[in-house]
Design an enzyme around this catalytic site. Structure first.
Site: not given
Length: 413
Positions: A158, A195, A285, A408, A413
């Site tokens: 992702t 996780t 991230e 994040n 969107s």
């Protein structure tokens, strides 16, 4: 989705060998991401044993419920994974999607829905239309090939910036057996099983009960000791499949977890779990630094782990690391708030080999220059000695940068 690959990505990836009894196919269904694969089918030969551990979230996804139900059977013929949508918090629609996908996968693989396992990753709360990819499954099963492990790792990404793969070959009895693993995960990563999504397969002839024992004990110091942002996913799934194909090459059948012949396999497996878990942390991230937090001298190992997680999950500790600031006061804060036995006047703290605090105050030999230089590295070790007992624990995390907020802030969107 960030296109820049994490600076902590592996410099090279292992060549992933085929595992006898496993075939793999990926496809583009356009669930959320355009121009990349987002569906994975892993097809197993008859007689494949399965084990799994899942999120402890009280809001698990529909696929997690589906897997838990099927795991009782202990056998697998097909695993279907999609990225871009987690099929979590989707109510009755979510259950309908897993039922429809399970039926389509069973038909494609020529098995019963009880031998199907599903995993979904991505946005929570958006209904997932099974019709987007269920029609692809029969073609995928037909086209599946054994040498697609790296492709499999790419299809389940992702916000990951690189695929996570690991492989090992070990002796079981006198025969060589192979273990391959893939994982995905970059955000919403915190210990509580698992996780992330991770799938491991081997050709070793090991029973489902033994696989389950290895998986359950192997996660404590690996997947349950990493945190990117303290948030436990609704979809965490870690599964282990054993096709048993190595039996015809003389590998012994293992049906007792205490079987001495399993020792080197178990060691290799635990090492792989740790490698996959650390790859996830290194792809946190926006991450620029890997952080290892070790707590020693706690009242118990459990207490040490809680304190270590308090440090690793502190946004203030993580932002100090991102800013290369040796702000050990934030570690004092995190030890103090952990809710575990601690004594201010016995506490010592190290960043790398630099002791910053000792016996409840700043170390008289503390060097700002040496510690600041240390903070510029991309692997930071933080150690806190509580001074009360013999409990110790290590957990891994990453720093917290502006990119984490950017990724994040507009994830849906």
């Amino acid at each position: 989705m960030s296109t820049a690959v994490s600076p902590l990505a592996p410099k090279k990836y292992p060549k992933m060998p085929a595992i006898e009894g496993v075939r793999i196919a990926t496809a583009e269904a356009g669930i959320k991401y355009k121009g990349r694969t987002d569906v994975l089918a892993m097809v197993f030969d008859e007689g494949t044993a399965a084990a799994g551990v899942f999120t402890r979230s009280k809001c698990p996804s529909a696929p997690v419920d589906f897997c838990r139900q099927n795991l009782a059977g202990g056998t697998a013929r097909i695993l279907v994974v999609n990225s871009g949508n987690a099929n979590a918090f989707t109510g009755k629609k979510g259950r309908e999607t897993t039922t429809l996908t399970g039926e389509a996968a069973a038909k494609a693989a020529g098995c019963t829905p009880g031998d199907v396992f599903l995993a979904s990753t991505g946005v929570i709360g958006e209904p997932l239309d099974a019709g987007k990819f269920s029609h692809l499954l029969s073609g995928m099963v037909k086209d599946a090939k054994p040498d697609q492990w790296s492709e499999a790792a790419k299809a389940i990404m992702t916000t990951d910036t690189y695929p996570k793969v690991v492989t090992a070959t070990v002796k079981l009895g006198d025969a060589d057996v192979t273990i391959n693993g893939i994982a995905k995960g970059a955000g919403m990563i915190a210990p509580d099983m698992a996780t992330m999504l991770s799938f491991v397969a081997t050709d070793a002839p090991i029973s489902a009960a033994v696989l389950q024992d290895m998986l359950s004990s192997g996660t404590a110091k690996t997947f349950n000791a990493v945190t990117v942002d303290s948030d436990t996913s609704t979809s965490d799934t870690l599964m282990l499949f054993a096709t048993g194909a190595a039996a015809k090459r003389g590998a012994p059948q293992i049906s007792d977890p205490k079987d001495a012949r399993l020792a080197s396999f178990r060691r290799a497996f635990n090492k792989m779990l740790k490698a996959l878990a650390l790859q996830v942390v290194r792809d946190g991230e926006g991450a620029r630094k890997q952080v290892e937090v070790t707590v020693t001298g706690a009242k118990s190992a459990r207490s040490a782990k809680r304190i270590a997680l308090s440090i690793a999950n502190s946004p203030l500790v993580k932002t100090a690391v991102a800013g290369e600031d040796a702000n050990w006061g934030r570690v004092v804060m995190a030890v103090g708030k952990a809710g575990e036995p601690a004594d201010r006047d016995l506490l010592s703290i190290w960043f790398g080999d630099n002791r910053l605090a000792h016996n409840g105050e700043r170390d008289p030999n503390y060097s700002e220059a040496a510690t600041s230089a240390y903070m510029k590295g991309d692997e930071i070790l933080i150690r806190a000695d509580i001074g009360l007992g013999r409990g110790k624990a290590t957990v891994w995390t990453c720093d917290l940068t502006k990119e984490y907020v950017a990724i994040n802030g507009d994830y849906r969107s």
